[in-house]
Design a protein around this motif. Sequence first.
Motif, PDB file in Angstrom:
ATOM      1  N   SER A  63       0.750  -1.189   0.097  1.00 35.25           N
ATOM      2  CA  SER A  63      -0.001   0.073   0.056  1.00 35.25           C
ATOM      3  C   SER A  63       0.704   1.302   0.134  1.00 35.25           C
ATOM      4  O   SER A  63       0.354   2.275  -0.360  1.00 35.25           O
ATOM      5  N   ALA A  64       2.132   1.011   0.332  1.00 40.55           N
ATOM      6  CA  ALA A  64       2.898   2.480   0.643  1.00 40.55           C
ATOM      7  C   ALA A  64       3.826   2.515  -0.905  1.00 40.55           C
ATOM      8  O   ALA A  64       4.373   3.623  -0.607  1.00 40.55           O
ATOM      9  N   ILE A  65       3.836   1.647  -1.743  1.00 43.70           N
ATOM     10  CA  ILE A  65       4.539   1.710  -2.688  1.00 43.70           C
ATOM     11  C   ILE A  65       3.622   2.338  -4.160  1.00 43.70           C
ATOM     12  O   ILE A  65       2.638   2.073  -4.449  1.00 43.70           O
ATOM     13  N   SER A  66       4.287   3.692  -4.614  1.00 42.23           N
ATOM     14  CA  SER A  66       3.527   4.388  -5.673  1.00 42.23           C
ATOM     15  C   SER A  66       4.347   4.546  -6.923  1.00 42.23           C
ATOM     16  O   SER A  66       3.697   4.630  -7.936  1.00 42.23           O
ATOM     17  N   GLU A  67       5.512   4.068  -6.578  1.00 41.25           N
ATOM     18  CA  GLU A  67       6.303   4.193  -8.144  1.00 41.25           C
ATOM     19  C   GLU A  67       6.212   2.806  -8.797  1.00 41.25           C
ATOM     20  O   GLU A  67       6.525   3.030 -10.158  1.00 41.25           O
ATOM     21  N   PHE A  68       5.818   1.716  -8.426  1.00 44.79           N
ATOM     22  CA  PHE A  68       5.612   0.548  -9.281  1.00 44.79           C
ATOM     23  C   PHE A  68       3.982   0.179  -9.174  1.00 44.79           C
ATOM     24  O   PHE A  68       3.194   0.484  -8.379  1.00 44.79           O
ATOM     25  N   LYS A  69       3.750  -0.477 -10.086  1.00 45.66           N
ATOM     26  CA  LYS A  69       2.301  -1.045 -10.405  1.00 45.66           C
ATOM     27  C   LYS A  69       2.453  -2.609 -10.991  1.00 45.66           C
ATOM     28  O   LYS A  69       3.279  -2.864 -11.377  1.00 45.66           O
ATOM     29  N   VAL A  70       1.376  -3.355 -10.864  1.00 46.51           N
ATOM     30  CA  VAL A  70       1.307  -4.743 -11.375  1.00 46.51           C
ATOM     31  C   VAL A  70       1.640  -4.472 -12.775  1.00 46.51           C
ATOM     32  O   VAL A  70       1.062  -3.586 -13.712  1.00 46.51           O
ATOM     33  N   GLY A  71       2.119  -5.629 -13.212  1.00 45.27           N
ATOM     34  CA  GLY A  71       2.558  -5.531 -14.516  1.00 45.27           C
ATOM     35  C   GLY A  71       3.972  -4.956 -14.927  1.00 45.27           C
ATOM     36  O   GLY A  71       4.514  -5.301 -15.891  1.00 45.27           O
ATOM     37  N   ASP A  72       4.628  -4.099 -14.259  1.00 43.52           N
ATOM     38  CA  ASP A  72       5.776  -3.656 -14.524  1.00 43.52           C
ATOM     39  C   ASP A  72       6.939  -4.564 -14.458  1.00 43.52           C
ATOM     40  O   ASP A  72       6.918  -5.581 -13.595  1.00 43.52           O
ATOM     41  N   ARG A  73       7.966  -4.386 -15.142  1.00 44.10           N
ATOM     42  CA  ARG A  73       9.158  -5.229 -15.446  1.00 44.10           C
ATOM     43  C   ARG A  73      10.212  -4.629 -14.432  1.00 44.10           C
ATOM     44  O   ARG A  73      10.702  -3.266 -14.655  1.00 44.10           O
ATOM     45  N   ILE A  74      10.755  -5.531 -13.733  1.00 41.66           N
ATOM     46  CA  ILE A  74      11.887  -4.735 -12.490  1.00 41.66           C
ATOM     47  C   ILE A  74      12.937  -5.645 -12.385  1.00 41.66           C
ATOM     48  O   ILE A  74      12.992  -6.687 -12.684  1.00 41.66           O
ATOM     49  N   LEU A  75      14.043  -4.992 -12.054  1.00 42.11           N
ATOM     50  CA  LEU A  75      15.196  -5.543 -11.521  1.00 42.11           C
ATOM     51  C   LEU A  75      15.092  -5.824  -9.928  1.00 42.11           C
ATOM     52  O   LEU A  75      14.859  -4.805  -9.307  1.00 42.11           O
ATOM     53  N   VAL A  76      15.221  -6.883  -9.604  1.00 41.82           N
ATOM     54  CA  VAL A  76      15.236  -6.955  -7.882  1.00 41.82           C
ATOM     55  C   VAL A  76      16.546  -6.374  -7.185  1.00 41.82           C
ATOM     56  O   VAL A  76      17.642  -6.629  -7.793  1.00 41.82           O
ATOM     57  N   ASN A  77      16.121  -5.814  -5.934  1.00 41.96           N
ATOM     58  CA  ASN A  77      17.721  -5.636  -5.390  1.00 41.96           C
ATOM     59  C   ASN A  77      17.524  -6.562  -4.179  1.00 41.96           C
ATOM     60  O   ASN A  77      16.809  -6.610  -3.695  1.00 41.96           O
ATOM     61  N   LEU A  78      18.929  -6.914  -3.961  1.00 43.08           N
ATOM     62  CA  LEU A  78      19.073  -7.979  -2.910  1.00 43.08           C
ATOM     63  C   LEU A  78      18.737  -7.484  -1.672  1.00 43.08           C
ATOM     64  O   LEU A  78      18.406  -7.967  -0.456  1.00 43.08           O
ATOM     65  N   THR A  79      18.982  -5.996  -1.405  1.00 41.96           N
ATOM     66  CA  THR A  79      18.649  -5.398   0.013  1.00 41.96           C
ATOM     67  C   THR A  79      17.148  -5.391   0.347  1.00 41.96           C
ATOM     68  O   THR A  79      16.215  -4.949  -0.481  1.00 41.96           O
ATOM     69  N   TYR A  80      17.068  -5.801   1.728  1.00 39.48           N
ATOM     70  CA  TYR A  80      15.555  -5.935   2.166  1.00 39.48           C
ATOM     71  C   TYR A  80      15.648  -5.005   3.346  1.00 39.48           C
ATOM     72  O   TYR A  80      16.008  -5.251   4.292  1.00 39.48           O
ATOM     73  N   HIS A  81      14.560  -3.919   3.229  1.00 41.20           N
ATOM     74  CA  HIS A  81      14.124  -3.352   4.508  1.00 41.20           C
ATOM     75  C   HIS A  81      15.444  -2.402   5.314  1.00 41.20           C
ATOM     76  O   HIS A  81      15.647  -2.897   6.272  1.00 41.20           O
ATOM     77  N   ARG A  82      16.168  -1.593   4.398  1.00 34.77           N
ATOM     78  CA  ARG A  82      16.969  -0.844   5.052  1.00 34.77           C
ATOM     79  C   ARG A  82      16.492   0.255   6.426  1.00 34.77           C
ATOM     80  O   ARG A  82      15.195   0.326   6.168  1.00 34.77           O
ATOM     81  N   CYS A  83      17.198   0.399   7.257  1.00 36.56           N
ATOM     82  CA  CYS A  83      16.636   1.338   8.315  1.00 36.56           C
ATOM     83  C   CYS A  83      16.097   2.797   7.924  1.00 36.56           C
ATOM     84  O   CYS A  83      15.200   3.349   8.641  1.00 36.56           O
ATOM     85  N   ARG A  84      16.829   3.310   6.918  1.00 32.77           N
ATOM     86  CA  ARG A  84      16.741   4.523   6.370  1.00 32.77           C
ATOM     87  C   ARG A  84      16.790   5.550   7.310  1.00 32.77           C
ATOM     88  O   ARG A  84      16.358   6.845   7.079  1.00 32.77           O
ATOM     89  N   THR A  85      17.472   5.237   8.398  1.00 28.50           N
ATOM     90  CA  THR A  85      17.876   6.523   9.663  1.00 28.50           C
ATOM     91  C   THR A  85      19.073   6.612   9.941  1.00 28.50           C
ATOM     92  O   THR A  85      19.603   7.582  10.328  1.00 28.50           O
ATOM     93  N   CYS A  86      19.988   5.467   9.545  1.00 29.16           N
ATOM     94  CA  CYS A  86      21.442   5.656  10.063  1.00 29.16           C
ATOM     95  C   CYS A  86      22.233   6.533   8.752  1.00 29.16           C
ATOM     96  O   CYS A  86      21.889   6.958   7.912  1.00 29.16           O
ATOM     97  N   ALA A  87      23.547   6.620   9.319  1.00 29.75           N
ATOM     98  CA  ALA A  87      24.481   7.642   8.659  1.00 29.75           C
ATOM     99  C   ALA A  87      24.511   7.131   7.154  1.00 29.75           C
ATOM    100  O   ALA A  87      24.389   7.770   6.241  1.00 29.75           O
ATOM    101  N   ASP A  88      24.835   5.702   6.875  1.00 30.18           N
ATOM    102  CA  ASP A  88      24.908   5.267   5.539  1.00 30.18           C
ATOM    103  C   ASP A  88      23.658   5.434   4.745  1.00 30.18           C
ATOM    104  O   ASP A  88      23.596   5.765   3.812  1.00 30.18           O
ATOM    105  N   CYS A  89      22.254   5.124   5.423  1.00 32.98           N
ATOM    106  CA  CYS A  89      21.349   5.348   4.532  1.00 32.98           C
ATOM    107  C   CYS A  89      20.954   6.935   4.151  1.00 32.98           C
ATOM    108  O   CYS A  89      20.249   6.952   3.258  1.00 32.98           O
ATOM    109  N   LYS A  90      21.554   7.778   4.946  1.00 31.23           N
ATOM    110  CA  LYS A  90      21.181   9.086   4.660  1.00 31.23           C
ATOM    111  C   LYS A  90      22.232   9.656   3.783  1.00 31.23           C
ATOM    112  O   LYS A  90      21.986  10.972   3.419  1.00 31.23           O
ATOM    113  N   GLY A  91      23.148   8.833   3.244  1.00 35.26           N
ATOM    114  CA  GLY A  91      24.126   9.170   2.342  1.00 35.26           C
ATOM    115  C   GLY A  91      25.557   9.423   2.761  1.00 35.26           C
ATOM    116  O   GLY A  91      25.672   9.369   3.838  1.00 35.26           O
ATOM    117  N   PRO A  92      26.533   9.701   1.640  1.00 33.82           N
ATOM    118  CA  PRO A  92      26.136   9.990   0.263  1.00 33.82           C
ATOM    119  C   PRO A  92      25.491   8.631  -0.534  1.00 33.82           C
ATOM    120  O   PRO A  92      25.634   7.696   0.214  1.00 33.82           O
TER     121      PRO A  92
END
Length: 367
Positions: A79-108
């Motif tokens: 429900s939170a994914i807006s970039e993709f829809k059913v039928g889209d062709r994608i490349l899978v990324n092996l990373t699953y559920h990064r925390c998105r708050t640590c220093a690495d997740c914030k970049g570079p």
Amino acid sequence: MADIPEKMLAAQVVEFHKPYKIQEVPVPGKNLDENDMLVKVAVGSLCHTDGMVLEGIMGTKLPCIGSHEGAGTVVKVGSAISEFKVGDRILVNLTYHRCRTCADCKGPEQDTQYCANVGGYLGVSRDGSFAEYELVDGRECCRLPDNVSFQSAAPLACAGATVWGGLVRAGLKSGESIAIVGGGGGLGHLGVQFAKALGLRVIAIDARDEGLALAKECGADTTVDARKGKEKVVEEVKKVTNGKLADATLNVSDHESAAATGAAVTKMHGILLQIAQPTNVSVPFEEFVFRDIRVHGSLICSRGECQKMLEVVSKNNIKVKTNAFKGIKEVPKAVELAHSGKMQGKPVILIDERAIEDEKRSGLKMI
């Protein structure tokens, strides 16, 4: 899309040091997390790391479906994914559920894949692509360009993303030179083509006739036979770099002498990107102390860099050398080929034959 079944065929690691077990298992994603997607896998690819998983080196909890290199079609979206829809062709990324708050997740950006609080890695600590369906993090996947086939895309999920990440870290400019130790392998032949697309002069070093031939076919400006010994290899690299040696080197070979060779062919104050994963990386102290060679480890690339890689593949018609096997039951044959020492490129498992046939009927000139 067709109705999603209850069961699917998969190749699982059920015991370390034993072959994959091909069997029916439940289809995942019945209760889909808001950030996840369910993908109908078209192609799964075999990687060196899969062998490490089979040997128990990665600390994988069993059972686990193998392969972290996959491409396919979205069949269910959180429900939170807006970039993709059913039928889209994608490349899978092996990373699953990064925390998105640590220093690495914030970049570079080029460091975001290093999240220490990640929820797992597909095919390594979570179920992967050797199955008819795969549960993925929708925030990490990349859309496939229209002209990039599933068969070419799957190896890019790790092999391509890994060698591309090394090139990003090398930080070279068009016209500079890069040496690739293992330049005729699964990662190396992609690195040769990526580097040429970026305007670099490429020196491919390999110890197999098949590898040297593939590197040359992929556009390497110079190929060097590592079997001649380090001194001869250095001499040949000097000849094509006006005595300076390579501006940077990627090592994608896990041979015990490969890192030392990589350092030796790199110019003074240059960088050696260590991508291969042997138990120990051995480089003589003279390279560090007397020539100031900097050794930099490099994992895969970030999602943003991965999308750039796909654009380069699409624009430059980059060829991914694959050895195709039809169906998940053929995984053991793919493993056998990978261990034969005679393989060129990457073994891939064609899983969703209908999706692959649809590509052929699309009228597009597919890579």
